[in-house]
Each structure stands twice: as C-alpha cells, then as structure tokens.
Design a protein around this motif. Structure first.
Motif, short mmCIF file in Angstrom:
data_model
loop_
_atom_site.label_atom_id
_atom_site.label_comp_id
_atom_site.label_asym_id
_atom_site.label_seq_id
_atom_site.Cartn_x
_atom_site.Cartn_y
_atom_site.Cartn_z
N MET A 69 40.61 44.40 45.49
CA MET A 69 40.32 44.63 44.19
C MET A 69 38.88 44.97 43.76
O MET A 69 38.05 44.51 44.33
CB MET A 69 40.58 43.55 43.18
N ARG A 71 37.94 46.74 40.29
CA ARG A 71 37.90 46.43 38.76
C ARG A 71 39.01 45.61 38.37
O ARG A 71 40.33 45.78 38.86
CB ARG A 71 37.92 47.84 38.17
N VAL A 72 38.37 44.51 37.73
CA VAL A 72 39.57 43.34 37.45
C VAL A 72 39.39 43.04 35.92
O VAL A 72 38.30 42.85 35.45
CB VAL A 72 39.38 42.11 38.29
N ALA A 81 34.10 41.87 40.59
CA ALA A 81 34.95 41.93 41.81
C ALA A 81 34.14 42.30 42.89
O ALA A 81 34.97 42.66 44.16
CB ALA A 81 36.19 42.60 41.45
N VAL A 88 37.00 36.96 42.41
CA VAL A 88 36.14 37.48 41.12
C VAL A 88 35.27 36.34 40.90
O VAL A 88 35.73 35.23 41.00
CB VAL A 88 37.04 37.97 40.34
N LEU A 120 46.55 39.81 34.26
CA LEU A 120 45.73 40.30 35.32
C LEU A 120 45.93 41.66 35.73
O LEU A 120 47.10 42.05 35.92
CB LEU A 120 45.72 39.51 36.68
N ARG A 121 44.96 42.62 35.33
CA ARG A 121 45.00 44.03 35.90
C ARG A 121 43.84 44.38 36.85
O ARG A 121 42.83 44.00 36.23
CB ARG A 121 45.20 44.93 34.55
N ALA A 122 44.40 44.82 37.93
CA ALA A 122 43.32 45.20 38.76
C ALA A 122 43.50 46.47 39.47
O ALA A 122 44.86 47.03 39.92
CB ALA A 122 43.33 44.13 40.08
N GLY A 124 42.33 49.01 42.93
CA GLY A 124 41.57 48.77 44.32
C GLY A 124 41.58 49.94 44.77
O GLY A 124 41.39 50.93 44.23
N HIS A 134 46.60 49.56 42.49
CA HIS A 134 46.76 48.90 41.52
C HIS A 134 47.67 47.94 41.34
O HIS A 134 48.94 48.04 41.83
CB HIS A 134 47.32 50.27 40.40
#
Lengths: 383, 136
Positions: A69, A71-72, A81, A88, A120-122, A124, A134
């Motif tokens: 990851m 951006r989280v 991240a 994180v 949770l959205r991440a 990578g 993603h």
C-alpha cells in the motif's frame, strides 16, 4: 522512604493506601506533609482533553494476492503508508477527503475502538512480490493484527490560557475566543494534572505504566516539544507549557468512552484522550509535590488576537481563579471557560485508584528519567 | 392561569413600521421576551417571541396579530443536548451569552438550563462531539 518494590508489595497484599490528587489535598491540610508521606502509597492524577498529536499504527494483514500500500484511506481519511506493505499510521487530526473538517482520524480511532466497521481503500505500487494495485474492503479492530495507539505528544505540563484582543471571534484549538477579551479559555486539569504533581519527573519517566484510553499503556519517552526549561515559580510549577509525554498502548484494550473523536469549529479534527498516571509517594518531597492545589498553580494568559509565534502575555493567573468562572483582566471582568474535561479527569483518577487498590495495576519504576536539559527550538527559517 | 408560549411571527413588509408588539404589552397585558428578531425595511420581518400572561390574553393577542396580517407559527424548535455523548469539556460555555450552558462548579459537569436558552444556536457548531442539536 519507600521504594517502588515496597509499594508494589503493599498493592499485592491489598494494603496500599491510594488517593486521587484531589483527595490528598485536604489530608495534607489536616495532618501535614509528613503524615501523607508515611501513610499514602500512591496518588493518582489524570487529564482528559483534545490531544492532536495522537494516532494509531495499524497492521491490516496481507491480502491475496498481496499489495504494497502507498495510499490508504480509512472512511475516506488518509493514513500515512510510507511503512511496510500493510502498516499505516493514522493521525488524529487527518481530515476526511469527503467531509473535510467534520470528520477525521480522531473519529476513525473512536469508531475502531467502538468495534465499528471501517471502510479501507488502498492503492499499491505493483511489484513482483506485491502484484495487487488496488483493494477495497472493510475492517474492524478485531479483523486486523495490531492496533497500537502511539501519541508523540500528550499530557502537557501546564498549558497557557487564551484570550483575544482582536475585533472578531477567533476559532482556535482552544475553542471560540470572543472579540475584545470576551473570554479566557484554559485547558489543564490543574491540581489533577499528571506532570504538575511530579514537576521534577522523579517518578514519571520512560517505562511508567499508565491508564491510557481506558486500557493500560506506557510512557515511552518525552513528547515532542518537551520544554523542561520553562520558567518556574517558587512552587516549582512551570508558568506555561513545559514537559510533554510520548505514550503508547494497545488500542484493542481501550474504550471509546476515553478516546473521543472531536471536531473543533474553524480548526479541524482532534482526539480527546483520557490519561491517568500514578505517582508513588516515595518520600516527603513527593508528598509535598502531590498536595499542590489550584491556588498554587499559575499559568500565563496569551493573546491569540496576535497571530504570531510569540503572542503577547496578559499576565499570570492561578487555576483557582480560572475555575471560579470569572477573572480580572486589567480592569475588565472576563468570563472563563475550560476546554478539557475536569469531570472526566476526575473519573479517570478514580478508576486508576480502584485498579491499584484492587491489586489489578502495579507501578513500574522508570527505566530512564525524562530529559531535563533539552531546549525548545523555534523553526530555522533560512530560505 | 399564567402560561407562556413561544411563537414565530412573520410580518408582511407593510407592517414593518407599525408598533405591533407595543399593542401586545399595552392592550393585552402580555410579558414578552424577544428571542430573535430580523426586520429589514421594505421586506418581511421575523420575530421569535416568548409570550407570558393569562391564557385568554395570549389567545386574544394572537387573534389581534392575525387580523393585522401577521402569520403565526408555534415554536417547536428546541435545543437537544445528548448527555451520553457530552464529555463536559466546556467548549460550548464560551459562546453561551445567556449562561444557559454552564459548568457545575462542584461536579464540573455541563448543565443546560432550558429556561435561559434563547435558541441562538451558537453552541450547535461549537460542540466538539456534535452532542448539541436543534430538534424540530
């Protein structure tokens, strides 16, 4: 003279005499410091207020296929991240990318503790070992690995009171400051405040076990902006912001009653943190320190109407006067208001007292003292 | 029987210069507390009032207002403090000019005195917990 070991032995035997920092004051007045030193083993202190320099380390566990990851977002609040793949750090004052100043890291932390489901959205960066780019899923505090509250600066030893000379209302982290000296806001729990009861950091140090957010935690060092050199009065109490603590604890044992997300109008988001610290009464000097009352604790009043690092001071005032509801500022009578909860600080001091009295909580002697010789630097602006 | 009633009055522009509230005091023997007022010349005016007096006088006063062309709504709005959510921090007490919200000096818990509240709504945005809301 008592040692930590002797006090812990008394706690184990259920014989320890434990009082809150409020309860010990009348005892000292009635019986004297010597008797407090002889009879009392532990005094509990506490604070409950907005502490922006707070946050949690989270480890989500690895997805399949795995993702690194970079951006989280947790309920649309960004977390840092730049650590290993699924680690994180979520800061209390991070703002939601959708709701702005109405929702942020502090709220996500409160909801995690309350066992609510978090989105949770991440994103990578694709690598040979982490092919996924993603992911979108939900988590709760029970479905992830670690959730570690780690706050780089909490529990200020005294804090300046705030007023406003300007012509408009200022919305600050000290709450609303009304124009033309309309109010004075103050934030310290005064006689209950931890570091004010141990001003020389004799018993509060690295390794000290504490009440943190409803669970147990530890002091892991001095906090950021630790300023032990702050000017002190004849009672040994600093006259403004001085020492700070860096604390850590397992979020999974904590309670949403003592970790509350907050939105502060015109300022942003923060986290109200409840902290309680036990102080062992090793000798008469410690007995003297813990019997300090609001009348003997002074702070400075700063004018937030001047938006500079060094704000003009409007003199010094003690917490007894601040708590009376009104103070005199020059010739004007100005109402005062708190911005940290004395009722909750009292509740925490009482809980910690119960834990110790019941033999559920033992004291730890610091493995190292907090530094007393560091200087607080302003920013070096050199371009 | 003495009663009190909270009402929102909307005045047509034509009445903006007429001393209507004076008549309520003089002719109907009503005590009034102006909670909010917005009067713009040549435009509609709004007045939030708490009227106290004999029940029959209040009724007669309101009929008088209706005949003058004032529209009347009962004020059903109220400030609601969620005590479960409140942490007694004191932020709201800074902006409460009426001292309706105050800290109890013994318990240091927040107390809300509904009688003193004039529904200025300043506290609603200020509460860090979102524990103060307007209820209709």
């Amino acid at each position: 003279m008592k040692s930590f070991d002797e006090i812990n032995e008394r706690i184990k035997q259920g014989k320890a005499v434990v009082l809150t920092a409020e309860e010990v004051i009348p005892l000292a007045k009635e019986k004297g410091i010597k008797e407090v030193a002889e009879k009392v083993d532990v005094v509990t202190t506490a604070t409950f207020g907005p502490m922006c320099s707070s946050g949690v380390f989270l480890n989500f566990g690895h997805s399949d296929p795995p993702i690194k990851m970079n951006r989280v977002l947790l309920n649309d609040v960004p977390a840092y991240a730049g650590l290993a793949a699924v680690d994180v750090y979520l800061g209390a004052s991070a703002l939601s990318e959708k709701e702005g100043a109405f929702y942020g890291g502090g709220h996500v932390i409160e909801e995690l503790v309350a066992k609510k489901r978090i989105m949770l959205r991440a994103m990578g960066c694709k690598t040979d070992c982490y092919p996924l780019e993603h992911i979108e899923t939900t988590i709760t505090i029970d479905t992830i690995n670690q959730a570690i509250l780690c706050n780089p600066r909490n529990v200020y030893q005294n804090y300046a009171a705030a007023t406003n000379s300007s012509q408009r209302t200022l919305y600050t982290y000290m709450g609303s400051l009304l124009p033309r000296f309309g109010n004075v806001a103050y934030s310290t729990s005064g006689q209950l405040s931890p570091l004010i009861n141990d001003p020389e950091y004799r018993t509060i140090g690295i390794g000290t076990r504490i009440f943190l957010g409803g669970g147990t935690g530890y002091i892991i060092g001095e906090g950021t902006q630790h300023n032990p050199g702050q000017l002190k009065d004849q009672n040994g109490v600093p006259l403004g912001p001085a020492g700070t603590l860096c604390v850590k604890g397992d979020l999974k044992q904590m309670s949403a009653r003592y970790l509350r997300g907050a939105r502060i109008k015109g300022y942003g988001v923060s986290l109200f943190v409840g902290i309680g610290i036990p102080i062992p009464i090793l000798d008469e000097a410690m007995a003297e320190a813990v019997t300090i009352s609001d009348e003997r604790i002074y702070t400075s009043i700063y004018d937030y109407g001047i938006p500079r690092r060094s704000r003009p001071s409007y003199g010094r005032i003690n917490y007894h006067q601040l708590r009376s509801g009104y103070i005199k500022l020059d010739d004007k009578t100005v109402p005062t208001n708190p911005v940290s909860s004395y009722a909750m600080a009292r509740e925490i001091a009482a809980i910690l007292k119960d834990w110790i009295s019941n033999g559920d909580f033992f004291l730890i002697q610091p493995v190292q003292q907090l530094p007393k010789d560091v200087l607080l630097k302003p920013m070096d602006q050199n371009i | 029987m003495q009663v009190s009633k909270r009402v929102i009055l909307t005045f047509p522009a034509s009445l903006a210069g007429t001393p209507v509230t004076y008549r309520l005091v003089k002719d109907y023997n009503l005590v009034m507390n102006i909670l909010r007022a917005k009067v713009i010349p040549k435009d509609e005016g709004r007045l939030v009032l708490e009227l106290s007096g004999e029940k029959k006088d209040i009724e007669a006063g309101l009929i008088f207002l209706k005949e003058k062309g004032v529209s009347i709504e009962a004020l059903a709005k109220d400030i609601h403090l969620d005590e479960e959510s409140c942490v007694h921090c004191g932020f709201c007490t800074a902006v409460c000019f009426q001292d309706a919200l105050s800290m109890n000096p013994e318990t240091w818990k927040l107390e809300f005195n509904r009688e003193k509240c004039v529904l200025c709504e300043q506290c609603v945005d200020i509460c860090p917990m979102g524990a103060i809301q307007i209820k209709f």
